[in-house]
Design a protein around this motif. Structure first.
Motif, PDB file in Angstrom:
ATOM      1  N   SER A 162     142.918 111.900  -8.941  1.00 33.40           N
ATOM      2  CA  SER A 162     142.439 110.573  -8.528  1.00 33.40           C
ATOM      3  C   SER A 162     142.481 110.439  -7.012  1.00 33.40           C
ATOM      4  CB  SER A 162     143.231 109.454  -9.208  1.00 33.40           C
ATOM      5  OG  SER A 162     144.615 109.586  -8.970  1.00 33.40           O
ATOM      6  N   GLN A 198     152.030 115.241 -14.741  1.00 36.17           N
ATOM      7  CA  GLN A 198     151.163 114.299 -14.029  1.00 36.17           C
ATOM      8  C   GLN A 198     150.671 114.826 -12.688  1.00 36.17           C
ATOM      9  OE1 GLN A 198     154.167 113.541 -15.288  1.00 36.17           O
ATOM     10  NE2 GLN A 198     154.347 111.401 -15.827  1.00 36.17           N
ATOM     11  N   THR A 252     153.265 109.171   0.574  1.00 35.72           N
ATOM     12  CA  THR A 252     153.367 107.985  -0.267  1.00 35.72           C
ATOM     13  C   THR A 252     154.535 107.092   0.150  1.00 35.72           C
ATOM     14  OG1 THR A 252     153.539 107.201  -2.543  1.00 35.72           O
ATOM     15  CG2 THR A 252     154.843 109.127  -1.971  1.00 35.72           C
ATOM     16  N   LEU A 304     147.923 104.197  -8.869  1.00 35.07           N
ATOM     17  CA  LEU A 304     147.818 105.458  -9.600  1.00 35.07           C
ATOM     18  C   LEU A 304     147.969 105.250 -11.100  1.00 35.07           C
ATOM     19  CD1 LEU A 304     149.818 107.810  -7.209  1.00 35.07           C
ATOM     20  CD2 LEU A 304     147.398 108.034  -7.814  1.00 35.07           C
ATOM     21  N   TRP A 332     147.539 112.848 -10.787  1.00 37.59           N
ATOM     22  CA  TRP A 332     147.598 112.031  -9.574  1.00 37.59           C
ATOM     23  C   TRP A 332     146.805 112.665  -8.439  1.00 37.59           C
ATOM     24  CZ3 TRP A 332     153.581 111.907 -10.345  1.00 37.59           C
ATOM     25  CH2 TRP A 332     153.891 111.036 -11.387  1.00 37.59           C
ATOM     26  N   GLY A 378     153.959 108.314  -8.898  1.00 39.63           N
ATOM     27  CA  GLY A 378     153.438 109.371  -8.039  1.00 39.63           C
ATOM     28  C   GLY A 378     154.138 109.480  -6.697  1.00 39.63           C
ATOM     29  N   HIS A 387     148.102 107.709 -15.131  1.00 43.66           N
ATOM     30  CA  HIS A 387     148.129 108.995 -15.823  1.00 43.66           C
ATOM     31  C   HIS A 387     148.224 108.765 -17.320  1.00 43.66           C
ATOM     32  CE1 HIS A 387     152.487 108.153 -15.122  1.00 43.66           C
ATOM     33  NE2 HIS A 387     152.584 108.572 -16.368  1.00 43.66           N
ATOM     34  N   THR A 405     151.953 116.817  -5.156  1.00 47.02           N
ATOM     35  CA  THR A 405     152.919 115.811  -5.575  1.00 47.02           C
ATOM     36  C   THR A 405     153.886 116.415  -6.583  1.00 47.02           C
ATOM     37  OG1 THR A 405     153.195 113.652  -6.688  1.00 47.02           O
ATOM     38  CG2 THR A 405     151.373 115.029  -7.424  1.00 47.02           C
TER      39      THR A 405
END
Length: 594
Positions: free
Chosen positions: A495, A488, A583, A515, A492, A565, A517, A483
């Motif tokens: 997770s 971050q 995404t 999401l 991301w 994210g 962070h 990503t």
């Protein structure tokens, strides 16, 4: 059970491409259809993204990739992270009145790395010609592409600054004095001409590999390097320090540098082996987080629960704290990764994770590194300011920040690419006359204090945030993911990976989950601030979860649903079935496959 996902998980056997822009994914797929492999497709997509998302990546940027070659039978890292120029010394920068390197302008520039990295990937792993992989980018730069609304807003926000301080950027991004409107066709004919000249010079040589070498020479030892050198000899431009500065990059710096291939840093977790860059990037923080969580039954926790979020965030705080003290270019510093990933170290560190949110930065103090630890903590204690924004695309649009893009490709032969190109975004520095692109601002990740792994020094790689991922399952290369998102990125990805590994969700379902962070630790981007105890989380995780996290002491900033994210991922099953997902956030990433 709710099986709804925002998009289908893409399934196929021929090939899959997923990236942060639908056109780049389509271009990559078209390369596969023409007989190219995953590496050819990634290169073509990477160049197209420089046109489509110029606020996030440009030709003057950098590129780390984690790849698997079915022919070689091994996972490797391509390091196309340029190093600091010979003139980039702490003494020079301090003499310019700086205590911290600006986030933009000419002093923030290191050697542009991505072009050489793409050419290395094409030469050693691909099958196609320079023309094949550059033609799509030339087409969109020359004929036009639909402008993303965020690109339009970024240019409009910087219009006054460009006109006053960076006139070459004004000329490029506001042709005729007007910023492009959202979805209008936008052209960069000067950039198209630069690439076309590289193709022409490449084709003066005979044979595919010789043509690739000729293209590398055109960029690093030919007309591109000459244009950059000529510009930087006299240019003195405004940057985030509020003053004008000259750069230190020269044609000599560029001529002596090339991208490299190296071994990945890995960690084994529940049958998976996760491969990342070395500690010249932030990639090992994901591995350290997994090492901490390996002693916790994270799989027993609901993946959208307060318990899961709290535990993951607290582990990340500890891993990122170690990043500040220990990470840096291993060619200049001894980075104790084996100790940082060891069971004994993480067994002790894990005891620091309690039921309450930590409010302090708590790196581990390893024997033999006491001086380095003390120097780092002393420096960070002297840093003032909070309110860091860690994903520049989420920051106020008039800030001169960019971000990143990501590409994952798997072909039917099982070749895999996870690559996170970045840098050289339109906000970073002025357009170089005659080239149609600007330089990067990656040097802002160095410190101007001596004695640290990340202290500025000539020839040194900045500790980049760019961190693609490739994971093997039971020893077989299986999953490519990544990503954009600055500091971050590994948060991301962590997770996503945990939810995917422990909860058997498909790729799209794991990406769709809310999401979160933290900005608890010092940011890698100027002005290097932090927000102790902070937790940004998408509000659709539920008010009860947010209330539970607040009760644990987290300083909550709710984000709107679908705003955090930009993950993409691709997978190859043991039987050859391919999967991909992207995404829905920002409504531009797309997965394609068949």
């Amino acid at each position: 059970m709710n099986d709804f996902t925002t998009r289908p998980e893409i399934l196929g056997t021929f090939g899959v491409v997923t990236s942060t822009h639908w056109i780049a994914s389509a271009v990559g797929m078209s390369i596969l259809e023409k007989g190219g492999n995953a590496f050819d497709a990634a290169v073509a997509s990477g160049f197209v993204l420089q046109v489509l998302e110029p606020h996030l990546v440009g030709p003057g940027g950098d590129m780390p990739g984690v790849i698997y070659s079915a022919k070689k039978g091994k996972v490797e890292v391509i390091c196309a992270q340029g190093t600091a120029p010979a003139g980039a010394t702490i003494e020079h920068y301090s003499g310019e009145g700086l205590s911290i390197i600006p986030g933009d302008g000419l002093l923030a520039t290191v050697i542009p790395g991505s072009f050489d990295g793409w050419m290395l990937m094409l030469r050693d792993y691909g099958t196609m010609s320079v023309r094949d992989v550059l033609e799509p980018a030339i087409h969109y730069a020359e004929q036009g592409h639909p402008v993303l609304p965020r690109v339009s807003a970024t240019i409009k926000g910087l219009a006054g600054f460009f006109e006053k301080e960076w006139p070459t950027s004004y000329e490029t991004w506001l042709p005729g004095g007007s910023a492009p409107e959202p979805h209008a066709l936008f052209r960069n004919p000067v950039l198209a001409a630069t690439w076309q000249r590289i193709v022409t010079e490449a084709e003066s040589a005979k044979g595919r590999e010789n043509q690739i070498e000729a293209a590398r020479n055109a960029f690093y030892r030919g007309f591109v390097a000459e244009a950059i050198d000529t510009y930087l000899k006299t240019a003195e431009v405004m940057d985030a320090s509020g003053s004008r500065h000259k750069g230190v990059l020269t044609a000599g710096d560029m001529a002596g540098w090339s991208a490299t291939v190296e071994e990945p840093q890995t960690y084994d977790y529940h049958g998976w082996t996760v491969a990342k860059t070395g500690p010249w990037g932030q990639g090992p923080v994901l591995l350290q987080s997994l090492a901490l969580l390996s002693g916790i039954d994270i799989g027993a926790m609901e993946p959208g629960s307060a318990e899961f979020v709290h535990t993951v965030v607290e582990a990340m705080k500890l891993a990122y704290a170690d990043r500040e003290v220990y990470y840096g270019d291993p060619a200049f510093a001894t980075v104790p990764m084996d100790r940082l990933l060891s069971d004994s170290y993480n067994d002790e560190r894990r005891k620091l994770i309690s039921s309450q949110a930590s409010m302090t930065l708590r790196p581990g103090k390893l024997p033999g590194y006491e001086t380095q630890y003390d120097l780092t903590m002393e420096m960070l204690a002297g840093m003032s300011g909070t309110g860091a924004v860690y994903e520049p695309t989420m920051s106020h649009l008039t800030e001169k920040r960019g971000d990143t893009v990501h590409i994952d490709v798997i072909d039917r032969e099982g070749n895999m690419v996870s690559v996170t190109p970045s840098g050289g975004w339109l906000q970073s520095s002025p357009i170089v006359p005659g080239l149609g692109f600007c330089l990067n601002s990656r040097a802002q990740m160095f410190w101007l204090k001596p004695g640290l792994p990340t202290s500025l020094a000539p020839g040194k790689r900045p500790r980049t945030t760019l961190t693609p991922s490739l994971a093997l399952y039971e020893g077989k290369p299986t999953l490519a993911f990544g990503t954009p998102g600055g500091d971050q990125q590994d948060q991301w990805q962590l997770s996503f990976f945990l939810r995917y590994v422990h909860h058997r969700q498909n790729l799209q379902a794991a990406i769709d989950m809310p999401l979160f962070h933290t900005s608890h630790f010092p940011g890698s981007f100027y002005p290097r601030t932090s927000q102790p105890g902070s937790l940004m989380i998408e509000s659709n995780i539920g008010s009860d979860v947010i209330a539970g996290l607040a009760a644990m002491g987290h300083q909550i900033t709710p984000a709107d649903p679908w705003t955090v994210g930009r993950l993409t991922a691709a997978r190859r099953d043991a039987d050859g079935l391919l999967r991909a997902a992207a995404t829905p956030r920002l409504m531009q990433a797309y997965a394609i496959g068949r």
